[in-house]
Write a protein that holds these residues in place. Structure first.
Motif, mmCIF file in Angstrom:
data_model
loop_
_atom_site.group_PDB
_atom_site.id
_atom_site.type_symbol
_atom_site.label_atom_id
_atom_site.label_comp_id
_atom_site.label_asym_id
_atom_site.label_seq_id
_atom_site.Cartn_x
_atom_site.Cartn_y
_atom_site.Cartn_z
ATOM 1 N N SER A 126 -3.046 5.946 6.918
ATOM 2 C CA SER A 126 -4.214 5.062 6.896
ATOM 3 C C SER A 126 -3.934 3.806 7.706
ATOM 4 C CB SER A 126 -4.550 4.648 5.456
ATOM 5 O OG SER A 126 -4.851 5.772 4.662
ATOM 6 N N ILE A 182 -7.945 1.520 4.636
ATOM 7 C CA ILE A 182 -7.535 0.870 3.390
ATOM 8 C C ILE A 182 -8.660 -0.020 2.882
ATOM 9 C CG2 ILE A 182 -5.899 -0.723 2.322
ATOM 10 C CD1 ILE A 182 -3.813 0.229 4.363
ATOM 11 N N TYR A 234 -11.436 2.028 1.379
ATOM 12 C CA TYR A 234 -11.071 2.510 0.047
ATOM 13 C C TYR A 234 -11.191 1.386 -0.982
ATOM 14 C CZ TYR A 234 -8.429 4.460 -3.835
ATOM 15 O OH TYR A 234 -8.058 4.894 -5.081
ATOM 16 N N TYR A 286 1.088 -3.129 4.707
ATOM 17 C CA TYR A 286 0.803 -1.764 5.147
ATOM 18 C C TYR A 286 1.802 -1.385 6.229
ATOM 19 C CZ TYR A 286 -1.363 -3.527 9.440
ATOM 20 O OH TYR A 286 -1.581 -4.143 10.649
ATOM 21 N N THR A 317 -3.309 -0.098 -7.253
ATOM 22 C CA THR A 317 -3.245 -1.220 -6.318
ATOM 23 C C THR A 317 -4.622 -1.850 -6.149
ATOM 24 O OG1 THR A 317 -1.418 -0.136 -5.146
ATOM 25 C CG2 THR A 317 -2.568 -1.911 -3.992
ATOM 26 N N TRP A 333 0.857 -1.186 0.000
ATOM 27 C CA TRP A 333 0.000 0.000 0.000
ATOM 28 C C TRP A 333 0.895 1.239 0.000
ATOM 29 C CZ3 TRP A 333 -4.734 0.259 -1.400
ATOM 30 C CH2 TRP A 333 -5.472 1.430 -1.207
ATOM 31 N N ASP A 334 0.715 2.065 -1.017
ATOM 32 C CA ASP A 334 1.675 3.136 -1.288
ATOM 33 C C ASP A 334 1.335 4.448 -0.600
ATOM 34 O OD1 ASP A 334 3.994 4.085 -2.573
ATOM 35 O OD2 ASP A 334 2.818 4.922 -4.203
ATOM 36 N N TYR A 335 0.132 4.570 -0.050
ATOM 37 C CA TYR A 335 -0.306 5.813 0.574
ATOM 38 C C TYR A 335 -0.145 6.999 -0.376
ATOM 39 C CZ TYR A 335 -0.050 2.935 4.768
ATOM 40 O OH TYR A 335 -0.214 1.916 5.688
ATOM 41 N N ASN A 336 -0.441 6.765 -1.637
ATOM 42 C CA ASN A 336 -0.366 7.824 -2.645
ATOM 43 C C ASN A 336 -1.651 7.781 -3.470
ATOM 44 O OD1 ASN A 336 0.205 8.984 -5.376
ATOM 45 N ND2 ASN A 336 2.202 9.407 -4.445
ATOM 46 N N ASP A 338 -2.906 4.544 -5.469
ATOM 47 C CA ASP A 338 -3.739 3.625 -4.693
ATOM 48 C C ASP A 338 -4.790 2.954 -5.575
ATOM 49 O OD1 ASP A 338 -2.308 4.260 -2.447
ATOM 50 O OD2 ASP A 338 -3.802 5.653 -1.637
ATOM 51 N N SER A 339 -5.295 3.686 -6.569
ATOM 52 C CA SER A 339 -6.312 3.100 -7.444
ATOM 53 C C SER A 339 -5.733 1.947 -8.278
ATOM 54 C CB SER A 339 -6.905 4.175 -8.369
ATOM 55 O OG SER A 339 -5.900 4.726 -9.203
#
Length: 547
Positions: free
Chosen positions: A78, A83, A86, A71, A54, A44-47, A51-52
């Motif tokens: 997050s 997560i 989302y 994560y 992923t 999980w890139d936290y960007n 994120d879409s």
């Protein structure tokens, strides 16, 4: 099957009955990506811009296996609840979705993630991790992921001893590994021969092939093989193609020449499929190392699903999907937009890492496709490697337009297992796949079965266009026979000339006979056309010899 077994020697029958006991434990096995996997690992890139991507990969992959998302367990924007919410908003289900708390710096898990093999450490075959060197990029957390995963899952852990990223390692599953010559630059204290020997030993390969790096096609310093090639089965390699005016065009074509010169584990040349690399958004291709590199070979195969990068260029994206569909029948080909990844030096394959299935079972089979020489009984050979006792193998096949598969047992023998399709005719088209069942797991080949299968066919008999126009007025007795038979017809009461043609239309026997007189031949097993003069004119019928 009974007719086939009747003619086997007692020795062969003993092998068929007890050959399964000859299957041994696999001491070290390095699976290919296209073989059976438990699932895929993501970070999980936290960007928000990535994120879409992923989420879209997770949505596609969770239908084929598990999805683990790594994560950050420390202070982070997050937690897993956010997560999950989302992911749910993007159509991802909670099915097959798992979270791993681990420390990372980037999302490029292909390069720093765990390289998983099967090995025997005294407790039977089990998965273990090889840690490739990733210490030159000031990313200590990324570099520690294989050790973190090994501790978390309590797996054995071994160090490779070389600096190389996972995106620059590719395997055909049976004998050969591939990398680009960038690995030479990363390990200056080793000679190419030393690097080759280490990789062969650590990954249990027969050979390792190093292809020339693409230095002027974008992608940054990495120059990985997964940016221009993809091994899609034991016999087939997909390779990017570029316009001939680009600086790396001679390099990629030279690499293709090298690949074409190699033999696979079946001692045959690899089948090379070309797939055009798409241009950038401005309709040009990279000509320097630091430019954007777009590619369709940077895809992920996860069991019966292939996740392919797309770039919002319909003519190229659709062409790529069609090439994959034709090359991998029955697989689900899912395109995921990678436009936010390639400016950073990677695509779909670069941010995913498959994890092999818990129990090894795989079918090693040289697929039979395309036109074949006719035989009424077609033999299909295979081997099966399993970490537990092999219980059963099945051959499934359909002929022509049949809607359902016929299932017949595969006889487990040494040196190869034997499956037989009987009663075939010239002009037939056959679709088939193979299944193996062990004590702990099962698999099919191809993994896309039953939707996917291999297809071969026979031509109609050459020179006998009316092959199927047989006469009910002429009968062969018995049918099938051992080459000695009688004829019966109301129109052949006196001596008449007859001709016998094989399935290729070649005249193989002739003579004279009359009704109820035995005809003796020494023809081999096969399908034949029997033609005879009569008071009604020329009569023709089909005949099968099965001794």
């Amino acid at each position: 099957m009974k007719t086939m077994l009747r003619y086997l020697s007692p020795f062969i029958i003993l092998i068929l009955l007890f050959g399964y006991q000859l299957i041994g434990q696999v001491a070290l096995f390095n699976p290919a990506e296209f073989e059976k996997n438990e699932g895929v690992m993501l970070v999980w890139d936290y960007n928000p811009s990535r994120d879409s991507i992923t989420a879209n990969i997770a949505k596609a992959a969770q239908q084929a296996g598990k999805v683990w998302i790594i994560y950050y367990p420390g202070p982070a924007p997050s937690d897993t609840t956010e997560i999950k919410n989302y992911l749910l908003s993007r159509g991802v289900l909670l099915m097959n979705l798992f979270f791993i708390p681990s420390y990372t710096e980037t999302l490029w898990i292909r390069d720093f993630g765990p390289m998983t093999l099967y090995g025997n450490f005294g407790q039977g075959n089990e998965r273990y991790i090889i840690d490739m060197g990733y210490g030159n990029y000031n990313r200590p957390k990324d570099d520690s992921i294989p050790r973190q995963i090994a501790r978390l899952w309590e797996w054995q852990y071994r160090d490779l001893g070389l600096e190389i990223e996972g995106g620059n390692l590719m395997f055909d599953g049976l004998k050969r590994g591939f990398a680009s010559t960038r690995v030479y630059e990363q390990n200056p204290s080793y000679t190419p021969a030393m690097i080759r020997n280490i990789l062969i030993e650590k990954f249990n390969q027969d050979d390792f092939t190093f292809l020339e790096s693409l230095n002027n096609s974008g992608g940054g310093i990495w120059k990985h093989v997964d940016m221009f090639m993809k091994v899609i089965d034991y016999e087939t390699i997909m390779v990017s193609s570029y316009p001939d005016y680009l600086p790396d065009y001679p390099v990629i074509e030279s690499n293709v020449t090298i690949l074409e010169s190699l033999t696979n584990a079946f001692n045959k040349p690899y089948n090379i499929i070309r797939i055009p690399a798409p241009p950038k958004a401005d309709s040009t291709w990279a000509t320097t190392q630091d430019d954007e590199m777009r590619t369709y070979t940077n895809s992920l195969i996860i069991n019966n699903t292939v996740i392919v990068p797309s770039y919002g260029i319909p003519e190229y994206d659709q062409q790529a999907k069609e090439i994959y569909t034709n090359a991998m029948p029955g697989y689900k080909i899912i395109m995921v937009d990678a436009q936010q990844l390639t400016p950073l030096g990677g695509a779909i394959h670069c941010i995913t890492k498959e994890i092999p299935a818990p129990h090894l079972v795989r079918i090693v089979h040289r697929k039979v496709t395309g036109r074949q020489e006719f035989t009424p009984e077609f033999y299909l050979y295979s081997n099966c490697e399993s970490s537990s006792n092999l219980q059963q193998m099945w051959l499934y096949y359909k002929i022509n337009q049949a809607e359902t598969y016929t299932r017949v047992p595969i006889y487990i023998a040494c040196p190869q297992n034997i499956g037989i399709i009987e009663g075939l005719m010239p002009g037939d088209t056959v679709h088939y796949y193979i299944e193996a069942i062990s004590q702990q797991a099962n698999t099919t080949y191809p993994l896309s079965a039953p939707a996917g299968y291999f297809t071969f066919w026979f031509d109609q008999a050459v020179g006998l266009d009316d092959l199927h126009q047989v006469d009910n007025d002429l009968q062969i007795i018995p049918q099938p026979n051992d080459g000695n038979f009688y004829i019966h017809s109301d129109y052949t009461n006196e001596l008449k000339k007859f001709l016998i043609y094989n399935s290729s239309g070649k005249l193989v026997f002739k003579g004279n006979t009359q009704n109820q007189q035995q005809i003796k031949t020494n023809l081999p097993n096969g399908f034949y056309i029997f033609e005879m003069e009569s008071n009604k004119g020329s009569l023709r019928t089909k005949m099968m010899i099965a001794k």
